[in-house]
Motif scaffolding. Structure first.
Motif, mmCIF file in Angstrom:
data_model
loop_
_atom_site.group_PDB
_atom_site.id
_atom_site.type_symbol
_atom_site.label_atom_id
_atom_site.label_comp_id
_atom_site.label_asym_id
_atom_site.label_seq_id
_atom_site.Cartn_x
_atom_site.Cartn_y
_atom_site.Cartn_z
ATOM 1 N N GLY A 665 0.831 -1.203 0.000
ATOM 2 C CA GLY A 665 0.000 0.000 0.000
ATOM 3 C C GLY A 665 0.859 1.243 0.000
ATOM 4 O O GLY A 665 1.988 1.247 0.515
ATOM 5 N N PHE A 666 0.328 2.297 -0.589
ATOM 6 C CA PHE A 666 1.027 3.585 -0.649
ATOM 7 C C PHE A 666 0.182 4.625 0.077
ATOM 8 O O PHE A 666 -0.999 4.820 -0.253
ATOM 9 C CB PHE A 666 1.252 4.003 -2.100
ATOM 10 C CG PHE A 666 1.963 5.326 -2.233
ATOM 11 C CD1 PHE A 666 3.319 5.438 -1.927
ATOM 12 C CD2 PHE A 666 1.284 6.454 -2.669
ATOM 13 C CE1 PHE A 666 3.979 6.652 -2.050
ATOM 14 C CE2 PHE A 666 1.934 7.666 -2.789
ATOM 15 C CZ PHE A 666 3.285 7.764 -2.481
ATOM 16 N N ASN A 667 0.763 5.250 1.086
ATOM 17 C CA ASN A 667 0.089 6.273 1.874
ATOM 18 C C ASN A 667 0.756 7.622 1.649
ATOM 19 O O ASN A 667 1.986 7.697 1.542
ATOM 20 C CB ASN A 667 0.147 5.949 3.373
ATOM 21 C CG ASN A 667 -0.426 4.596 3.708
ATOM 22 O OD1 ASN A 667 -1.134 3.997 2.911
ATOM 23 N ND2 ASN A 667 -0.102 4.102 4.891
ATOM 24 N N TRP A 668 -0.026 8.662 1.603
ATOM 25 C CA TRP A 668 0.558 9.992 1.515
ATOM 26 C C TRP A 668 -0.325 10.998 2.242
ATOM 27 O O TRP A 668 -1.524 10.775 2.435
ATOM 28 C CB TRP A 668 0.790 10.422 0.068
ATOM 29 C CG TRP A 668 -0.450 10.513 -0.785
ATOM 30 C CD1 TRP A 668 -1.045 9.509 -1.474
ATOM 31 C CD2 TRP A 668 -1.242 11.685 -1.015
ATOM 32 N NE1 TRP A 668 -2.153 9.964 -2.131
ATOM 33 C CE2 TRP A 668 -2.298 11.305 -1.879
ATOM 34 C CE3 TRP A 668 -1.154 13.005 -0.599
ATOM 35 C CZ2 TRP A 668 -3.264 12.196 -2.315
ATOM 36 C CZ3 TRP A 668 -2.105 13.908 -1.030
ATOM 37 C CH2 TRP A 668 -3.149 13.510 -1.886
ATOM 38 N N SER A 669 0.299 12.086 2.647
ATOM 39 C CA SER A 669 -0.407 13.089 3.430
ATOM 40 C C SER A 669 0.229 14.446 3.186
ATOM 41 O O SER A 669 1.453 14.556 3.070
ATOM 42 C CB SER A 669 -0.343 12.737 4.922
ATOM 43 O OG SER A 669 -1.015 13.694 5.709
ATOM 44 N N VAL A 670 -0.593 15.476 3.101
ATOM 45 C CA VAL A 670 -0.080 16.839 2.938
ATOM 46 C C VAL A 670 -0.871 17.758 3.866
ATOM 47 O O VAL A 670 -2.096 17.669 3.953
ATOM 48 C CB VAL A 670 -0.179 17.310 1.465
ATOM 49 C CG1 VAL A 670 -1.601 17.218 0.962
ATOM 50 C CG2 VAL A 670 0.365 18.721 1.303
ATOM 51 N N GLY A 671 -0.155 18.617 4.578
ATOM 52 C CA GLY A 671 -0.793 19.534 5.512
ATOM 53 C C GLY A 671 -0.234 20.932 5.365
ATOM 54 O O GLY A 671 0.939 21.126 5.016
ATOM 55 N N LEU A 672 -1.074 21.914 5.621
ATOM 56 C CA LEU A 672 -0.690 23.319 5.513
ATOM 57 C C LEU A 672 -1.064 24.022 6.798
ATOM 58 O O LEU A 672 -2.198 23.890 7.283
ATOM 59 C CB LEU A 672 -1.395 23.970 4.325
ATOM 60 C CG LEU A 672 -1.077 25.445 4.041
ATOM 61 C CD1 LEU A 672 0.374 25.583 3.574
ATOM 62 C CD2 LEU A 672 -2.041 26.003 2.994
ATOM 63 N N ASN A 673 -0.102 24.763 7.385
ATOM 64 C CA ASN A 673 -0.337 25.512 8.616
ATOM 65 C C ASN A 673 -0.061 26.989 8.394
ATOM 66 O O ASN A 673 0.930 27.362 7.757
ATOM 67 C CB ASN A 673 0.557 24.972 9.746
ATOM 68 C CG ASN A 673 0.399 25.777 11.030
ATOM 69 O OD1 ASN A 673 1.084 26.771 11.227
ATOM 70 N ND2 ASN A 673 -0.503 25.353 11.899
ATOM 71 N N PHE A 674 -0.937 27.820 8.920
ATOM 72 C CA PHE A 674 -0.773 29.273 8.850
ATOM 73 C C PHE A 674 -0.887 29.840 10.254
ATOM 74 O O PHE A 674 -1.889 29.626 10.941
ATOM 75 C CB PHE A 674 -1.833 29.891 7.944
ATOM 76 C CG PHE A 674 -1.868 31.402 7.985
ATOM 77 C CD1 PHE A 674 -0.752 32.144 7.602
ATOM 78 C CD2 PHE A 674 -3.003 32.074 8.411
ATOM 79 C CE1 PHE A 674 -0.777 33.527 7.648
ATOM 80 C CE2 PHE A 674 -3.038 33.459 8.455
ATOM 81 C CZ PHE A 674 -1.915 34.181 8.071
ATOM 82 N N GLU A 675 0.154 30.554 10.690
ATOM 83 C CA GLU A 675 0.115 31.224 11.989
ATOM 84 C C GLU A 675 -0.508 32.595 11.789
ATOM 85 O O GLU A 675 0.168 33.556 11.403
ATOM 86 C CB GLU A 675 1.524 31.338 12.559
ATOM 87 C CG GLU A 675 2.123 30.008 12.952
ATOM 88 C CD GLU A 675 3.532 30.178 13.481
ATOM 89 O OE1 GLU A 675 3.665 30.499 14.667
ATOM 90 O OE2 GLU A 675 4.479 30.007 12.692
ATOM 91 N N ALA A 676 -1.785 32.666 12.037
ATOM 92 C CA ALA A 676 -2.508 33.914 11.807
ATOM 93 C C ALA A 676 -2.045 35.014 12.751
ATOM 94 O O ALA A 676 -2.111 36.201 12.418
ATOM 95 C CB ALA A 676 -4.004 33.673 11.969
ATOM 96 N N ALA A 677 -1.574 34.646 13.922
ATOM 97 C CA ALA A 677 -1.045 35.585 14.914
ATOM 98 C C ALA A 677 -0.199 34.776 15.880
ATOM 99 O O ALA A 677 -0.128 33.551 15.788
ATOM 100 C CB ALA A 677 -2.191 36.303 15.636
ATOM 101 N N ASP A 678 0.448 35.461 16.809
ATOM 102 C CA ASP A 678 1.224 34.743 17.806
ATOM 103 C C ASP A 678 0.312 33.797 18.578
ATOM 104 O O ASP A 678 -0.766 34.189 19.038
ATOM 105 C CB ASP A 678 1.880 35.725 18.779
ATOM 106 C CG ASP A 678 2.987 36.532 18.121
ATOM 107 O OD1 ASP A 678 3.491 36.070 17.076
ATOM 108 O OD2 ASP A 678 3.317 37.609 18.636
ATOM 109 N N ASN A 679 0.744 32.539 18.704
ATOM 110 C CA ASN A 679 -0.014 31.519 19.426
ATOM 111 C C ASN A 679 -1.395 31.273 18.835
ATOM 112 O O ASN A 679 -2.334 30.906 19.537
ATOM 113 C CB ASN A 679 -0.140 31.878 20.910
ATOM 114 C CG ASN A 679 1.205 31.901 21.598
ATOM 115 O OD1 ASN A 679 2.020 31.014 21.422
ATOM 116 N ND2 ASN A 679 1.447 32.958 22.373
ATOM 117 N N THR A 680 -1.520 31.475 17.534
ATOM 118 C CA THR A 680 -2.757 31.172 16.817
ATOM 119 C C THR A 680 -2.401 30.454 15.530
ATOM 120 O O THR A 680 -1.633 30.969 14.711
ATOM 121 C CB THR A 680 -3.550 32.441 16.485
ATOM 122 O OG1 THR A 680 -3.891 33.111 17.697
ATOM 123 C CG2 THR A 680 -4.834 32.095 15.727
#
Length: 928
Positions: A665-680
């Protein structure tokens, strides 16, 4: 380790393996000037922890440090205009702390492995500890579900992660490993089986046990495949005082970094004796007779080398009363750690020898209004069917007599040896090698109820004709107790009910080796990258030997065996349907030897392509090869002319059926993170994975319905952490394609299992929420909630109704045993400067269904739990935990052996289900 009270300042917990204890973080606005510019500092001499917080504000940097290592130490004054790093180095002189990371975003400190820190003498009035307010909710440095070389805080993660501190682990450890999952939103836990052999589900994933969720110890699987039949991972692992904290991840990258764990994983992180030496003695007792002793000694032999010894011993009569000791045994572990700052090596030996009872469904009555009630003579909160009369019995098998002792319960003898090594290649690059060998021999004995309770008259009516025909000259039948021959007479409970139960014994030897090697390195290309390349090899060899006989019992706590005898006109016994209470010997037999080899290659990249933007990309290619053989089966008549119980005994026919399968089996994953502000932080993630068949699915070589299951997961989340509050909200969607569902129903007419399989899809959409509010006063509150809509798709099955096939369409029905809503609320009072803590926990679960047809409803229920903790100083604590204060009769599951596709139990009838335990009070004393 005592958690410091809250100061109203942001704080976080750092993994013990990195910083070795509690840590504080000071968040400040990002600087607009270059690092080369001088900054004016004015930090007076005083407490080092306060000085570091002042430094963070004046330097305009986020700084993380082990709070307990800094609090109480005396710092020097730092005054004047200077570079930020120079000011910090001056502040740290003689402190025993060192800089791990220093950049424009984050500064991280740890205890220095190079030398022992000495506290500077302080004036007498400064030596008196000032009252410290309680700490805010932890914000973690994430270590689970990622391989990148850079440190990562909770708001920077592009997947759902929760941290479980040692305080929560202490409270849950006396119950079960599965119970720890209850702290995490998104998980549905059926922990009513006792300390082991429980079920954990996440985000509506429709598989039992640990077949879609991994248990990890310091990043390596406790057992490579948690879905092996009768070998739940929680049977071979226990939490003890050496575990500092745990991290739980849901969905996200678990399909890339973990084997057979699309739902997520729980990683237990062990204490580091180099960075965090100390000792601990913990004694736990309960009103049900539990006595448990945990101990730990973590000693730093020199600045680079430390050893740890830990373990526990426990004896418990049981949360339900079987009339004998339910749980007894313990665990020992020894660990050596070497860490000179560039090379880190650890060797860990753990040995478990522990027997725990498996609590199974109990008899209940279903009222006409759909509510659940107790049956007279059986307390569903405290009683169990196992008892002295069923404790030690002998099965007659085709291979000869086979002794089954229920007091063995699930007896696990596990020896595990783990090596972890990491060597730095420059500033951030590193190579790592992790290896674990473990040998496990588990014996699992239990009493599984089947069918449903019925009146003695109904049972006689069903069997009278065949019994009289089998023994010519018979004219009547009668019940007698098998142990002494005394008449049944409606039973001691007076309810006049009888039932069937399977006495099951499974012998499971296992030996496994896991090796994981990886390289991590940063590089710059369109931003900053953290690349990880690695591979995992695992080899698992196990045996599976199963013997079972079916018993006839009365219905009461600690049930007794019954015989149904045929008699002639003079009252003499001419024969019996049963023998010593057995309706059928050999109602199930299996024997198999299987070896599974797994090889996985994976790659991941953590790419920061803009100051507040970060992307994770990962892929895993895995192949499994399953080889072995299973015994062919046939039926034997053992030749006793006076009973029908031995006429059809299942056993080996002497042949070996080969088992040979290969899947990839082939697994893949992609994620995107945005720090909208400090500690957010905001994130979105898409994962596509394949769940490979478990090797134990082929204990029966005739099975042809197993294959690779495609799984799709989508997450989107928000995490915010502020001075007095934090929230995390994650929306998710999971979809399974072509998942085999097996209806493994025990037919009480033939006393044999009837099996059928249907291939279907499932989908679940929902939202997970967790949050806390901790104002400056003594009051705080925490809450978690999971709201979801778990549904079957493209599901149909056929059954005989009046000897005619009828097809049922279950598409759109709610997944079995999974609630649509799970809520947890915990207000707490922190009094007398943290000396006394009072907490109450309110839990609510919505209704569920015991079968796929949604014909048997499991009503919604609520629980109230409470705790009191007295902590007069950092060396002593006393806690009292009370579970299910109101003695709520909440049912977690029905009885799968009555049919998981369609359960025909009607209103006003009797049935089996497994409820929550009755009110239990535990007291824990800890000395450090």
């Amino acid at each position: 380790m005592m958690a410091r009270p809250w100061s109203g300042r942001p704080a976080l917990m750092i993994p013990a393996a990195f910083l070795g204890g509690s840590a504080a973080v000071v968040a400040a606005p990002q600087p607009a000037v270059a690092e080369e510019a001088d900054v004016r500092f004015d930090i007076p001499a005083g407490d080092l922890a306060a000085a570091l917080e002042a430094y963070g504000r004046q330097a305009g940097r986020q700084i993380l440090f082990p709070y307990d290592a800094a609090a109480g130490r005396q710092s020097t004054r730092v005054h004047g205009a200077m570079l930020r790093r120079l000011a910090l180095e001056r502040l740290l002189r003689g402190s025993g702390l060192e800089i791990v990371r220093f950049d424009a975003r984050l500064i991280t400190l740890r205890r220095s492995p190079a030398k022992s820190a000495r506290r500077r003498p302080a004036r007498r009035e400064q030596q008196l500890p000032a009252p410290l307010p309680p700490a805010p909710p932890p914000q973690d440095i994430i270590v689970t579900g990622r391989l990148g070389p850079a440190l990562l805080t909770g708001t920077e993660a592009s997947y759902a992660v929760s941290e479980i501190g040692q305080t929560a682990l202490i409270g849950r450890a006396a119950l079960s490993t599965a119970d720890v999952f209850k702290e995490v939103p998104g998980f549905w836990v059926e922990a009513t089986g006792g300390e082991a052999s429980n079920n954990v589900r996440v985000r509506g994933i429709p598989t039992d046990g640990y077949s879609s969720v991994a248990l990890l110890e310091d990043g390596l699987p406790v057992q490579y495949d948690g879905g092996l039949a009768y070998l739940n991972t929680d049977q071979s692992y226990r939490v003890d005082a050496s575990v500092m904290r745990a991290e739980a991840i849901r969905g996200g990258p678990s399909a890339v970094f973990l084997a057979n764990a699309p739902g997520g994983g729980l990683n237990f992180i062990t204490r580091d004796p180099v960075a965090d030496p100390g000792h601990e003695l913990r004694v736990t007792a309960s009103d049900r007779g539990l006595l448990r002793v945990d101990g730990l000694l973590a000693q730093s032999l020199n600045p680079d080398l430390g050893v740890l010894l830990a373990g526990f011993w426990r004896r418990d009569p049981g949360l339900r009363d079987p009339g004998f000791t339910a749980d007894e045994g313990g665990q020992f572990r020894a660990r050596a750690v070497y860490d000179d700052g560039g090379t880190r090596l650890s060797l860990d030996l753990r040995h478990l020898d522990d027997s725990v009872i498996l609590y199974l469904p109990v008899p209940l009555a279903l009222r006409a209004d759909g509510s659940i009630a107790a049956i007279p003579g059986f307390d569903p909160l405290y009683d169990t069917l196992a008892g002295p009369d069923t404790r030690e019995l002998v099965l007659q098998t085709a291979r000869g007599p086979y002794a089954v002792d229920l007091s063995e319960g699930t007896h696990s003898r596990v020896t595990s040896l783990t090596f972890l090594g990491r060597h730095k290649l420059g500033e951030d690059a590193a190579v790592e090698l992790q290896a674990r060998w473990h040998k496990d021999h588990t014996l699992r004995n239990a009493l599984f109820p089947v069918g449903s309770p019925m009146t003695a008259e109904e049972f006689v009516a069903r069997n009278r004709a065949s019994l009289l025909a089998a023994f010519p000259g018979s004219s009547s039948v009668a019940f007698r107790y098998a142990a002494d021959g005394s008449p049944f007479g409606g039973g001691a409970a007076g309810n006049g009910l009888v039932m069937s139960a399977n006495l099951l014994s499974v012998d499971l030897p296992l030996e496994e080796a896991i090796v994981d090697a990886r390289m991590t390195a940063p590089f710059a290309l369109g931003g900053q990258h953290g690349l990880a390349l690695g591979g995992t090899w695992a080899r698992t060899s196990f045996g599976f030997d199963r013997e079972m006989g079916t018993l006839l019992l009365d219905v009461r706590g600690q049930a007794r065996r019954l015989d149904l005898a045929a008699m002639d006109d003079r009252g003499a016994v001419t024969g019996s349907l049963t023998n010593r209470g057995f309706l059928r010997y050999g109602s199930l037999f299996d024997s198999a030897r299987i070896t599974a080899g797994n090889l996985a290659l994976y790659a991941a990249d953590e790419w920061r392509f803009a100051p507040r933007w970060r992307m994770d990309i990962g892929a895993r290619l895995e192949q499994t090869s399953i080889r072995g053989h299973a015994a062919g089966k046939t039926l034997y008549d053992l030749g006793d002319p006076y009973t029908l119980a031995d006429d059809a005994v299942s056993g080996s026919d002497g042949s070996r059926l080969p088992i040979r399968h290969r899947y990839s089996g082939f697994n893949w994953s992609v994620g995107l993170n945005f720090e909208a502000a400090d500690n957010t932080g905001l994130f979105v993630r898409y994962s596509c994975s394949r769940r490979l068949p478990s090797a134990s699915a082929f204990n029966d070589p005739a099975r042809t319905d197993h294959g690779v299951v495609p799984i799709t997961l989508l997450d989107a989340g928000l995490t915010m952490r502020r001075r007095h509050w934090r929230i995390s909200a994650v929306a998710f969607y999971t979809h399974f394609d072509h998942l085999p569902f097996t209806d493994y129903r025990f037919d009480t007419a033939s006393n044999a299992y009837v099996e059928r399989t249907s291939i279907a899809d499932t989908s679940t959409a929902g939202i997970e929420f967790s949050g806390s509010w901790r104002p400056s006063g003594p009051f705080s509150i925490e809450a978690t909630a999971t709201l979801q809509d778990p549904r079957y798709r493209n599901f149909s099955f056929t059954e005989l109704v009046g000897e005619k096939p009828v097809t049922h369409d279950a598409s759109g029905n709610q997944l079995v045993r999974v609630p649509r809503a799970a809520l947890r609320l915990r207000p707490e009072l922190d009094l007398f400067n943290g000396t006394l803590q009072l907490g109450v926990e309110f839990v609510r679960y919505s209704q569920r269904f015991a079968d796929i047809a949604n014909s048997q409803r499991l009503p919604a229920y609520s629980l109230v739990n409470a705790s009191v903790a007295w902590k007069p100083n950092a060396s002593f604590s006393l806690t009292v935990d009370a579970a299910n204060l109101a003695n709520s009769l909440g049912v977690t599951e029905g009885n799968p052996r009555a049919g998981s596709f369609h359960n025909s139990i009607g209103q006003g009838e009797y049935f089996f289900a497994r409820p929550e335990f009755g009110r239990t009070v535990r007291v824990t004393m800890t000395v450090r």
